[in-house]
Design a protein around this motif. Structure first.
Motif, PDB file in Angstrom:
ATOM      1  N   PRO A  10      54.533  11.741  40.872  1.00 26.30           N
ATOM      2  CA  PRO A  10      55.128  13.027  41.411  1.00 26.30           C
ATOM      3  C   PRO A  10      55.908  13.137  40.226  1.00 26.30           C
ATOM      4  O   PRO A  10      56.524  14.515  40.603  1.00 26.30           O
ATOM      5  CB  PRO A  10      56.441  12.133  42.106  1.00 26.30           C
ATOM      6  N   ASP A  11      56.047  13.319  39.194  1.00 22.96           N
ATOM      7  CA  ASP A  11      56.966  13.788  37.271  1.00 22.96           C
ATOM      8  C   ASP A  11      55.724  14.981  37.812  1.00 22.96           C
ATOM      9  O   ASP A  11      56.655  15.445  37.129  1.00 22.96           O
ATOM     10  CB  ASP A  11      56.935  12.689  36.755  1.00 22.96           C
ATOM     11  N   ALA A  12      54.194  14.520  37.494  1.00 21.44           N
ATOM     12  CA  ALA A  12      54.044  15.227  37.673  1.00 21.44           C
ATOM     13  C   ALA A  12      53.487  16.857  38.581  1.00 21.44           C
ATOM     14  O   ALA A  12      53.753  17.843  38.154  1.00 21.44           O
ATOM     15  CB  ALA A  12      52.463  15.263  36.810  1.00 21.44           C
ATOM     16  N   PHE A  13      53.587  16.335  39.811  1.00 24.40           N
ATOM     17  CA  PHE A  13      52.912  16.669  40.675  1.00 24.40           C
ATOM     18  C   PHE A  13      53.266  16.223  42.272  1.00 24.40           C
ATOM     19  O   PHE A  13      52.638  15.043  42.683  1.00 24.40           O
ATOM     20  CB  PHE A  13      51.675  17.133  40.906  1.00 24.40           C
ATOM     21  N   SER A  14      54.379  16.133  43.220  1.00 25.32           N
ATOM     22  CA  SER A  14      54.609  15.223  44.015  1.00 25.32           C
ATOM     23  C   SER A  14      54.313  16.639  45.728  1.00 25.32           C
ATOM     24  O   SER A  14      53.899  17.460  45.273  1.00 25.32           O
ATOM     25  CB  SER A  14      56.399  15.091  43.893  1.00 25.32           C
ATOM     26  N   ALA A  19      54.519  21.010  49.156  1.00 27.34           N
ATOM     27  CA  ALA A  19      55.416  21.985  49.661  1.00 27.34           C
ATOM     28  C   ALA A  19      56.367  23.220  49.723  1.00 27.34           C
ATOM     29  O   ALA A  19      56.855  24.134  50.393  1.00 27.34           O
ATOM     30  CB  ALA A  19      56.590  21.254  50.843  1.00 27.34           C
ATOM     31  N   ASP A  20      56.883  23.326  48.001  1.00 28.14           N
ATOM     32  CA  ASP A  20      57.420  24.340  47.636  1.00 28.14           C
ATOM     33  C   ASP A  20      56.403  25.471  47.434  1.00 28.14           C
ATOM     34  O   ASP A  20      56.925  26.816  47.655  1.00 28.14           O
ATOM     35  CB  ASP A  20      57.988  24.235  46.850  1.00 28.14           C
ATOM     36  N   GLY A  23      52.674  28.823  51.156  1.00 25.19           N
ATOM     37  CA  GLY A  23      51.763  28.459  51.924  1.00 25.19           C
ATOM     38  C   GLY A  23      51.529  26.868  52.120  1.00 25.19           C
ATOM     39  O   GLY A  23      50.191  26.201  53.306  1.00 25.19           O
ATOM     40  N   ALA A  24      52.333  25.997  50.990  1.00 26.71           N
ATOM     41  CA  ALA A  24      52.303  24.747  51.053  1.00 26.71           C
ATOM     42  C   ALA A  24      50.699  23.960  50.214  1.00 26.71           C
ATOM     43  O   ALA A  24      49.830  23.107  50.788  1.00 26.71           O
ATOM     44  CB  ALA A  24      52.911  23.905  52.624  1.00 26.71           C
ATOM     45  N   THR A  25      50.040  25.288  49.546  1.00 24.83           N
ATOM     46  CA  THR A  25      48.545  25.139  49.341  1.00 24.83           C
ATOM     47  C   THR A  25      48.782  24.994  47.723  1.00 24.83           C
ATOM     48  O   THR A  25      49.423  25.836  46.908  1.00 24.83           O
ATOM     49  CB  THR A  25      48.136  25.938  49.620  1.00 24.83           C
ATOM     50  N   GLU A  26      47.500  24.449  46.842  1.00 31.17           N
ATOM     51  CA  GLU A  26      47.607  24.114  45.664  1.00 31.17           C
ATOM     52  C   GLU A  26      45.785  24.085  45.068  1.00 31.17           C
ATOM     53  O   GLU A  26      46.048  22.951  46.135  1.00 31.17           O
ATOM     54  CB  GLU A  26      48.930  23.194  44.963  1.00 31.17           C
ATOM     55  N   PRO A  27      45.809  24.527  44.054  1.00 32.50           N
ATOM     56  CA  PRO A  27      44.831  24.174  43.949  1.00 32.50           C
ATOM     57  C   PRO A  27      44.573  22.414  43.025  1.00 32.50           C
ATOM     58  O   PRO A  27      46.266  21.860  42.999  1.00 32.50           O
ATOM     59  CB  PRO A  27      44.063  24.587  42.212  1.00 32.50           C
ATOM     60  N   TRP A  28      44.445  21.441  43.546  1.00 35.03           N
ATOM     61  CA  TRP A  28      43.918  20.506  42.584  1.00 35.03           C
ATOM     62  C   TRP A  28      43.555  20.206  41.422  1.00 35.03           C
ATOM     63  O   TRP A  28      42.008  19.561  41.550  1.00 35.03           O
ATOM     64  CB  TRP A  28      43.279  19.252  44.105  1.00 35.03           C
ATOM     65  N   ASP A  29      43.924  21.108  40.435  1.00 31.83           N
ATOM     66  CA  ASP A  29      43.263  20.822  39.221  1.00 31.83           C
ATOM     67  C   ASP A  29      43.072  19.584  38.498  1.00 31.83           C
ATOM     68  O   ASP A  29      44.365  18.873  38.337  1.00 31.83           O
ATOM     69  CB  ASP A  29      44.077  22.043  38.076  1.00 31.83           C
ATOM     70  N   GLY A  30      42.816  19.647  37.404  1.00 33.18           N
ATOM     71  CA  GLY A  30      43.249  18.971  35.827  1.00 33.18           C
ATOM     72  C   GLY A  30      42.184  17.199  36.330  1.00 33.18           C
ATOM     73  O   GLY A  30      42.728  16.435  35.518  1.00 33.18           O
ATOM     74  N   ILE A  31      40.896  17.281  37.085  1.00 36.07           N
ATOM     75  CA  ILE A  31      40.243  15.694  37.328  1.00 36.07           C
ATOM     76  C   ILE A  31      39.660  16.421  35.692  1.00 36.07           C
ATOM     77  O   ILE A  31      38.931  16.757  35.864  1.00 36.07           O
ATOM     78  CB  ILE A  31      40.203  16.380  38.243  1.00 36.07           C
TER      79      ILE A  31
END
Length: 161
Positions: A10-14, A19-20, A23-31
């Motif tokens: 959560p310190d990196a991405f919560s 939600a902020d 569209g409450a949408t984001e790429p799930w990157d960094g894998i």
């Protein structure tokens, strides 16, 4: 439709960060794990659901649900030399790393703590609960999915998005 579990610190991405986003949408990157990449690339499909899990924090646990809203595509952060996820071996022709877009579906009223998950007999065999399993993206069986939803429903004042 398949079910998944996505881990994030959560310190990196919560879930609140998600939600902020517009569209409450984001790429799930960094894998940067080949097994997790292969799951995204080969098995994840538009409309699949996933639990959002907060890891490496005071109370690790499942905090909500997201939906896959864009199937796997090259992770641009691998080719960005200024990104902490940069991989000099990634090229446009051979991107190496993939990401999906996720959209927040539901925030739970609270965290379903890892301690509760471990104590729930209906979750026996869930990959998250297996010793040494640190994979950031994991499949979730339909049986385990329903069991976690029952735990979420037991939380009072569920905050739906």
């Amino acid at each position: 439709m398949k079910h998944w579990l996505f881990k994030s610190e959560p310190d990196a991405f919560s879930i609140d960060d998600l939600a902020d986003r517009p569209g409450a949408t984001e790429p799930w990157d960094g894998i940067r794990n080949y097994q997790a990449r292969n799951l995204m690339r080969d098995d994840m499909r538009l409309g699949d659901s996933a639990f959002f899990y907060h890891s490496s924090c005071a109370v690790p646990g499942i905090v909500g649900i997201v939906s896959v809203t864009r199937e796997a595509y090259p992770d641009h952060t691998a080719r960005d030399p200024d990104s902490r996820y940069h991989d000099p071996k990634a090229t446009e022709e051979e991107p190496r790393w993939m990401m999906v877009d996720v959209t927040l579906v539901r925030r739970f009223a609270g965290v379903i703590p890892l301690t509760v998950l471990k104590a729930t007999s209906a979750l026996e065999g869930m990959p998250l609960l297996k010793r040494g399993n640190r994979l950031s993206i994991q499949p979730v069986s339909a049986v385990h999915w329903r069991a976690v939803l029952r735990l979420a429903d037991a939380l009072k004042g569920d905050a739906s998005v």
